[in-house]
Motif scaffolding. Structure first.
Motif, PDB file in Angstrom:
ATOM      1  N   SER A  25      -9.884   5.806   8.522  1.00  0.00           N
ATOM      2  CA  SER A  25      -9.414   5.090   7.330  1.00  0.00           C
ATOM      3  C   SER A  25      -8.915   3.695   7.706  1.00  0.00           C
ATOM      4  O   SER A  25      -9.141   2.721   6.987  1.00  0.00           O
ATOM      5  CB  SER A  25      -8.307   5.908   6.673  1.00  0.00           C
ATOM      6  OG  SER A  25      -7.796   5.227   5.569  1.00  0.00           O
TER       7      SER A  25
ATOM      8  N   TYR B  63      -4.976   5.570   2.126  1.00  0.00           N
ATOM      9  CA  TYR B  63      -4.156   4.483   1.603  1.00  0.00           C
ATOM     10  C   TYR B  63      -4.624   4.091   0.221  1.00  0.00           C
ATOM     11  O   TYR B  63      -5.777   4.321  -0.147  1.00  0.00           O
ATOM     12  CB  TYR B  63      -4.172   3.256   2.538  1.00  0.00           C
ATOM     13  CG  TYR B  63      -5.501   2.514   2.588  1.00  0.00           C
ATOM     14  CD1 TYR B  63      -5.819   1.527   1.656  1.00  0.00           C
ATOM     15  CD2 TYR B  63      -6.433   2.799   3.588  1.00  0.00           C
ATOM     16  CE1 TYR B  63      -7.023   0.852   1.710  1.00  0.00           C
ATOM     17  CE2 TYR B  63      -7.641   2.130   3.645  1.00  0.00           C
ATOM     18  CZ  TYR B  63      -7.933   1.151   2.702  1.00  0.00           C
ATOM     19  OH  TYR B  63      -9.125   0.486   2.756  1.00  0.00           O
ATOM     20  N   ARG B  64      -3.690   3.528  -0.532  1.00  0.00           N
ATOM     21  CA  ARG B  64      -4.032   3.073  -1.883  1.00  0.00           C
ATOM     22  C   ARG B  64      -3.324   1.743  -2.119  1.00  0.00           C
ATOM     23  O   ARG B  64      -2.115   1.632  -1.902  1.00  0.00           O
ATOM     24  CB  ARG B  64      -3.555   4.102  -2.907  1.00  0.00           C
ATOM     25  CG  ARG B  64      -3.835   3.731  -4.346  1.00  0.00           C
ATOM     26  CD  ARG B  64      -3.535   4.905  -5.266  1.00  0.00           C
ATOM     27  NE  ARG B  64      -2.129   5.130  -5.501  1.00  0.00           N
ATOM     28  CZ  ARG B  64      -1.423   4.599  -6.509  1.00  0.00           C
ATOM     29  NH1 ARG B  64      -2.031   3.792  -7.378  1.00  0.00           N
ATOM     30  NH2 ARG B  64      -0.141   4.848  -6.661  1.00  0.00           N
ATOM     31  N   LYS B  65      -4.109   0.747  -2.533  1.00  0.00           N
ATOM     32  CA  LYS B  65      -3.485  -0.542  -2.852  1.00  0.00           C
ATOM     33  C   LYS B  65      -2.687  -0.377  -4.133  1.00  0.00           C
ATOM     34  O   LYS B  65      -3.191   0.139  -5.132  1.00  0.00           O
ATOM     35  CB  LYS B  65      -4.562  -1.597  -3.076  1.00  0.00           C
ATOM     36  CG  LYS B  65      -5.130  -2.170  -1.805  1.00  0.00           C
ATOM     37  CD  LYS B  65      -6.012  -3.359  -2.181  1.00  0.00           C
ATOM     38  CE  LYS B  65      -6.595  -4.006  -0.968  1.00  0.00           C
ATOM     39  NZ  LYS B  65      -7.450  -5.150  -1.317  1.00  0.00           N
TER      40      LYS B  65
ATOM     41  N   LEU C  57       0.825  -1.207   0.000  1.00  0.00           N
ATOM     42  CA  LEU C  57       0.000   0.000   0.000  1.00  0.00           C
ATOM     43  C   LEU C  57       0.858   1.255   0.000  1.00  0.00           C
ATOM     44  O   LEU C  57       1.923   1.281   0.626  1.00  0.00           O
ATOM     45  CB  LEU C  57      -0.878   0.046   1.255  1.00  0.00           C
ATOM     46  CG  LEU C  57      -1.621  -1.212   1.663  1.00  0.00           C
ATOM     47  CD1 LEU C  57      -2.222  -1.029   3.053  1.00  0.00           C
ATOM     48  CD2 LEU C  57      -2.719  -1.522   0.664  1.00  0.00           C
ATOM     49  N   GLU C  58       0.342   2.264  -0.642  1.00  0.00           N
ATOM     50  CA  GLU C  58       0.916   3.597  -0.504  1.00  0.00           C
ATOM     51  C   GLU C  58       0.055   4.297   0.542  1.00  0.00           C
ATOM     52  O   GLU C  58      -1.176   4.232   0.473  1.00  0.00           O
ATOM     53  CB  GLU C  58       0.800   4.309  -1.851  1.00  0.00           C
ATOM     54  CG  GLU C  58       1.501   5.612  -1.938  1.00  0.00           C
ATOM     55  CD  GLU C  58       1.359   6.224  -3.341  1.00  0.00           C
ATOM     56  OE1 GLU C  58       0.548   5.719  -4.157  1.00  0.00           O
ATOM     57  OE2 GLU C  58       2.053   7.195  -3.599  1.00  0.00           O
ATOM     58  N   ILE C  59       0.682   4.903   1.547  1.00  0.00           N
ATOM     59  CA  ILE C  59      -0.132   5.489   2.629  1.00  0.00           C
ATOM     60  C   ILE C  59       0.285   6.927   2.907  1.00  0.00           C
ATOM     61  O   ILE C  59       1.413   7.333   2.633  1.00  0.00           O
ATOM     62  CB  ILE C  59      -0.033   4.653   3.932  1.00  0.00           C
ATOM     63  CG1 ILE C  59       1.414   4.549   4.412  1.00  0.00           C
ATOM     64  CG2 ILE C  59      -0.624   3.275   3.738  1.00  0.00           C
ATOM     65  CD1 ILE C  59       1.579   3.828   5.745  1.00  0.00           C
ATOM     66  N   GLU C  60      -0.635   7.651   3.472  1.00  0.00           N
ATOM     67  CA  GLU C  60      -0.347   9.031   3.879  1.00  0.00           C
ATOM     68  C   GLU C  60       0.553   9.010   5.120  1.00  0.00           C
ATOM     69  O   GLU C  60       0.449   8.092   5.944  1.00  0.00           O
ATOM     70  CB  GLU C  60      -1.654   9.761   4.235  1.00  0.00           C
ATOM     71  CG  GLU C  60      -2.618   9.932   3.079  1.00  0.00           C
ATOM     72  CD  GLU C  60      -2.148  10.970   2.083  1.00  0.00           C
ATOM     73  OE1 GLU C  60      -1.393  11.882   2.490  1.00  0.00           O
ATOM     74  OE2 GLU C  60      -2.515  10.849   0.896  1.00  0.00           O
TER      75      GLU C  60
END
Lengths: 501, 60
Positions: A70, B2-4, A30-33
């Motif tokens: 989230s 978040y982004r998968k 995952l890309e996360i803040e």
């Protein structure tokens, strides 16, 4: 008994300004803040409220509340951020039972000799290590080789791509034995066609062998560290002579006589500091033997990092740091090329530095983590691959030094030995694995136990440093994968056209 | 928040039962189309315990 640790079973990492999370239970990346990166480790802590307050001082309360929401949504909707840790259990004893651990093989590795005509600076066989066989004069007898091949042929008939590879020492010192083995295996094989390959330093690739290599379509993996000044730094004859130019001449003669041989050649580069990645990359991008013969394809290259443990090595800390900088620079170049759709122009070395790991990650298992997990899933001793030492000992692979044995040509694979090996490994690492975020991507295997001779009656340890090193490596791979996945889908479509073999 | 990053969903094996497909061994190479026909080579060295760690800094 495993105790459930509170908090998401995730690994959070940062690359430059960007934050990422690897979610163990789903195997998702995952890309996360940044605020979520700060909040995730706090979830479930006993002092969560105080900790959250600290984060709120940094990000503002609204941001923190949004991150908490989230996190909850990720749990509910995507099954992410779960606290679940599996129970680490030993391998099922049935896996080590007769008929289960000694019936299916795909690859047989024959160490046909301990002799070697080279004395490479980084070679563990010349380092006098107690757990690694040293260069010697022992050579496999024909009887041992044929016995091992017969055993293999009885177990590979149902496998898709069975292969027999020759290893050493320097395997080409035993060309006659290899010819006998190939002829015997061809004559007695009852399944799919067997592929043969030889690991060699390429120095003895004589003209007289070319016909046989062509006729039998034998693959060669040649150790070639780069252009002469780099290769010859470490890879010298026993008398200290240079080797690179002679190897290049041999390769050129081979492909000049048989152009199809180029499709069966691969080269392995062992990196040691100090080195010059750009020079090695340029060398392989315009590979002299292929260029001179007019072969347009690029050579297949793989990269190996020398294990210098126990070796007296002249590299300075500065050399090591310099190599790190070079690899980082190569990483940036690789990512730029992906972004700009010019991956094909990178050359084989840069691709070899990063792509095997990317491809493996791309094909990773996406099923949810179960209630239990068995460490050592990275290898099933006695299945798939079998290494035979010069004196006929069976081992899980060629990397396990002198320490691990599964039986011998005279006994076959001994289920008891397989069971003991599996259990020893479980006992060596299970405490460490149960809360390790890298357990699904771990490469620590039986070879990690081949670092010393254990005291009589005790199991072989796996050094904690090995686990730390592998975790660092996995994080680097995940980071690279994340960067690649941030690129447009079209520029990373090549990953779909790959396999793990 | 978040982004998968990748959505590939098909399973390639069963982690729980230690399936052979989950082997992370370095000899199971990730191979490009160009290399599919090349058999897995042998290991020349172990990949562990490099003295010149070239990777990230995290640990637990």
């Amino acid at each position: 008994m495993n105790e459930k640790k509170h908090g998401p079973f995730c690994h959070i990492f940062c690359d430059e300004e960007d934050w990422f999370a690897y979610d163990v239970n789903t195997n998702a990346l995952l890309e996360i803040e940044p605020v979520l990166a700060a909040v995730l480790p706090l979830a479930g802590r006993r002092d969560q409220e105080a900790a959250v307050k600290q984060v709120a001082d940094r990000f503002g309360r609204d941001q923190v509340e949004e991150a908490m929401a989230s996190l909850a949504e990720g749990r509910r909707v995507d099954g992410l951020f779960s606290d679940h840790r599996p129970r680490i259990v030993p391998p099922d004893p049935a896996l080590a039972a007769a008929g289960a651990c000694d019936r299916e093989l795909s690859q047989l590795v024959l160490s046909v000799t301990d002799r070697c005509n080279l004395r490479c600076g980084y070679c563990p066989h010349g380092a006098g290590l107690s757990h690694v066989r040293s260069h010697g004069n022992a050579t496999m007898t024909t009887g041992t080789a044929i016995g091992a091949v017969s055993y293999f042929l009885d177990r590979c008939a149902d496998r898709a791509n069975p292969s027999i590879s020759f290893y050493g020492g320097e395997a080409l010192l035993e060309a006659e034995l290899m010819e006998e083995v190939v002829a015997f295996a061809r004559r007695h094989s009852r399944g799919p066609e067997i592929t043969f390959s030889i690991d060699t330093n390429g120095l003895l690739l004589a003209e007289s062998l070319i016909g046989w290599l062509r006729r039998e379509e034998i693959y060669l993996q040649i150790s070639l560290d780069g252009p002469p000044d780099l290769h010859d730094r470490n890879r010298r004859t026993a008398g200290g002579g240079r080797t690179c130019e002679r190897i290049l001449e041999n390769v050129e003669r081979l492909v000049r006589a048989d152009r199809s041989a180029a499709d069966r050649l691969s080269f392995i580069v062992t990196l040691t500091p100090p080195t010059d990645l750009v020079a090695i990359s340029d060398f392989y991008a315009d590979f002299p033997p292929f260029r001179r013969v007019g072969i347009e394809r690029q050579p297949v290259v793989s990269v190996n990092y020398a294990n210098l443990q126990g070796l007296s090595w002249p590299a300075s800390g500065e050399d090591c740091e310099d190599l790190q900088r070079q690899i980082e620079s190569a990483r940036r170049e690789y990512l730029s090329a992906i972004r700009e759709n010019r991956r094909e122009g990178l050359g084989p070395l840069i691709q070899a530095l990063f792509e095997p790991d990317l491809i493996r990650l791309h094909h990773r298992n996406r099923s949810p983590l179960g209630e239990t997990f068995t460490t050592g899933a990275n290898c099933r001793p006695g299945r798939r691959k079998l290494h035979v030492t010069v004196d006929g000992q069976y081992q899980p692979c060629e990397r396990v030094g002198d320490v691990l044995s599964l039986g011998s040509v005279s006994t076959g694979i001994r289920p008891d030995d397989v069971g003991r090996l599996q259990l020893d490994f479980h006992q060596a690492v299970s405490e460490r694995c149960r809360d390790c975020w890298a357990l699904r991507l771990c490469r620590v295997c039986y070879s990690a136990q081949a670092t010393e001779r254990a005291a009589v009656g005790s199991g072989l340890p796996v050094p904690a440093a090995t686990c730390r090193g592998v975790r660092r490596r996995v994080e680097t791979d995940l980071c690279m994968m994340a960067r690649v996945l941030q690129q447009p889908k079209s520029s990373r479509a090549f990953l779909d056209d790959t396999v793990v073999i | 928040m978040y982004r998968k990053l990748d959505e590939k969903t098909e399973s390639t094996g069963n982690v729980v039962t230690a399936a052979e497909e989950d082997c992370n061994c370095n000899c199971k190479r990730g191979s490009t189309e160009n290399e599919k026909e090349t058999p897995a080579g042998n290991h020349s060295q172990t990949e562990f315990a490099n003295h010149y760690e070239v990777h990230g800094s995290s640990d637990q």
